[in-house]
Design a protein around this motif. Sequence first.
Motif, short mmCIF file in Angstrom:
data_model
loop_
_atom_site.label_atom_id
_atom_site.label_comp_id
_atom_site.label_asym_id
_atom_site.label_seq_id
_atom_site.Cartn_x
_atom_site.Cartn_y
_atom_site.Cartn_z
N VAL A 141 0.84 -1.20 0.00
CA VAL A 141 0.00 0.00 0.00
C VAL A 141 0.87 1.25 0.00
O VAL A 141 0.63 2.19 -0.76
N THR A 142 1.91 1.26 0.82
CA THR A 142 2.81 2.41 0.87
C THR A 142 3.50 2.62 -0.48
O THR A 142 3.61 3.75 -0.96
N ALA A 143 3.96 1.54 -1.08
CA ALA A 143 4.62 1.63 -2.38
C ALA A 143 3.64 2.16 -3.44
O ALA A 143 4.02 3.01 -4.27
N ALA A 144 2.41 1.70 -3.41
CA ALA A 144 1.41 2.17 -4.38
C ALA A 144 1.13 3.66 -4.20
O ALA A 144 1.05 4.41 -5.18
N VAL A 145 1.01 4.10 -2.96
CA VAL A 145 0.78 5.53 -2.69
C VAL A 145 1.97 6.35 -3.19
O VAL A 145 1.80 7.42 -3.79
N LEU A 146 3.18 5.85 -2.95
CA LEU A 146 4.38 6.56 -3.42
C LEU A 146 4.42 6.63 -4.94
O LEU A 146 4.77 7.68 -5.50
N VAL A 147 4.06 5.57 -5.62
CA VAL A 147 4.06 5.58 -7.08
C VAL A 147 3.06 6.62 -7.59
O VAL A 147 3.36 7.37 -8.53
N VAL A 148 1.88 6.68 -6.99
CA VAL A 148 0.90 7.71 -7.38
C VAL A 148 1.48 9.10 -7.16
O VAL A 148 1.37 9.98 -8.02
N TYR A 149 2.14 9.30 -6.02
CA TYR A 149 2.78 10.59 -5.76
C TYR A 149 3.84 10.90 -6.81
O TYR A 149 3.93 12.03 -7.31
N LEU B 230 2.14 11.99 -10.02
CA LEU B 230 1.58 13.34 -9.90
C LEU B 230 2.67 14.41 -9.87
O LEU B 230 2.56 15.45 -10.54
N ALA B 231 3.73 14.17 -9.12
CA ALA B 231 4.82 15.14 -9.04
C ALA B 231 5.51 15.25 -10.39
O ALA B 231 5.86 16.36 -10.84
N GLY B 232 5.72 14.13 -11.05
CA GLY B 232 6.34 14.17 -12.39
C GLY B 232 5.49 14.94 -13.38
O GLY B 232 6.02 15.71 -14.19
N ASP B 233 4.18 14.74 -13.32
CA ASP B 233 3.26 15.48 -14.20
C ASP B 233 3.36 16.98 -13.95
O ASP B 233 3.41 17.78 -14.89
N ARG B 234 3.43 17.37 -12.69
CA ARG B 234 3.55 18.81 -12.35
C ARG B 234 4.89 19.37 -12.82
O ARG B 234 4.98 20.50 -13.29
N GLY B 235 5.94 18.56 -12.70
CA GLY B 235 7.24 19.00 -13.16
C GLY B 235 7.26 19.23 -14.66
O GLY B 235 7.79 20.24 -15.15
N ILE B 236 6.66 18.31 -15.41
CA ILE B 236 6.59 18.45 -16.86
C ILE B 236 5.74 19.66 -17.23
O ILE B 236 6.07 20.43 -18.14
N MET B 237 4.65 19.87 -16.50
CA MET B 237 3.79 21.03 -16.75
C MET B 237 4.56 22.33 -16.53
O MET B 237 4.45 23.27 -17.33
N LEU B 238 5.37 22.38 -15.49
CA LEU B 238 6.18 23.58 -15.24
C LEU B 238 7.21 23.79 -16.34
O LEU B 238 7.44 24.94 -16.78
N ILE B 239 7.82 22.73 -16.80
CA ILE B 239 8.82 22.85 -17.86
C ILE B 239 8.17 23.35 -19.16
O ILE B 239 8.71 24.20 -19.86
N LEU C 236 11.03 17.35 -10.82
CA LEU C 236 11.25 16.04 -11.43
C LEU C 236 12.33 15.23 -10.70
O LEU C 236 12.32 14.00 -10.75
N ILE C 237 13.24 15.91 -10.04
CA ILE C 237 14.30 15.21 -9.33
C ILE C 237 13.74 14.40 -8.16
O ILE C 237 14.19 13.28 -7.90
N LEU C 238 12.74 14.94 -7.48
CA LEU C 238 12.17 14.23 -6.33
C LEU C 238 11.59 12.86 -6.69
O LEU C 238 11.89 11.87 -6.02
#
Length: 150
Positions: free
Chosen positions: A9-17, A20-29, A44-46
């Motif tokens: 469950v923790t791994a799945a939550v992290l993958v979703v995060y 989402l974070a990667g999507d926001r990073g690409i949007m900013l770029i 994107l580094i995170l």
Amino acid sequence: MRAKITYAVTAAVLVVYFVLAGDRGIMLIRHGTALTITFGVAVLILPVIGVWFLWANTQFVRKANRLAELLDAEGGLPVDELRRDQHGRIDRDSADEVFARRKAEAEDTPGDWRCWFRLAVAYKDARDTPRARKAMQRAIALHEGRTAGV
């Protein structure tokens, strides 16, 4: 089994995060200004660090579980001989006694991954998680034919 479910469950939550974070990073770029590109790369580094950390820990757990299976098949898993209080917590003096025996065993046969595995369990029982992890890493390295310091 509960630990496996919690880990999954923790791994799945992290993958979703990470997604989402990667999507926001690409949007900013894609926004295209120097500031948003800089922030986008930083964002994107995170997820990259997080994916590496999750992968490394998953590999560690998988290898440690494999050693436990091998040791169990050989009949060499450490027997739970620890005294516990009325709440089921391990008695510290009992854990220290077992730890002393396991440490002496590992010092007598430093090239045997089985001794290092049992020492890792003793460290965990003595509530010394960092050293338990290092001892387990040593057991894994010895089993794989590599050398690793503790």
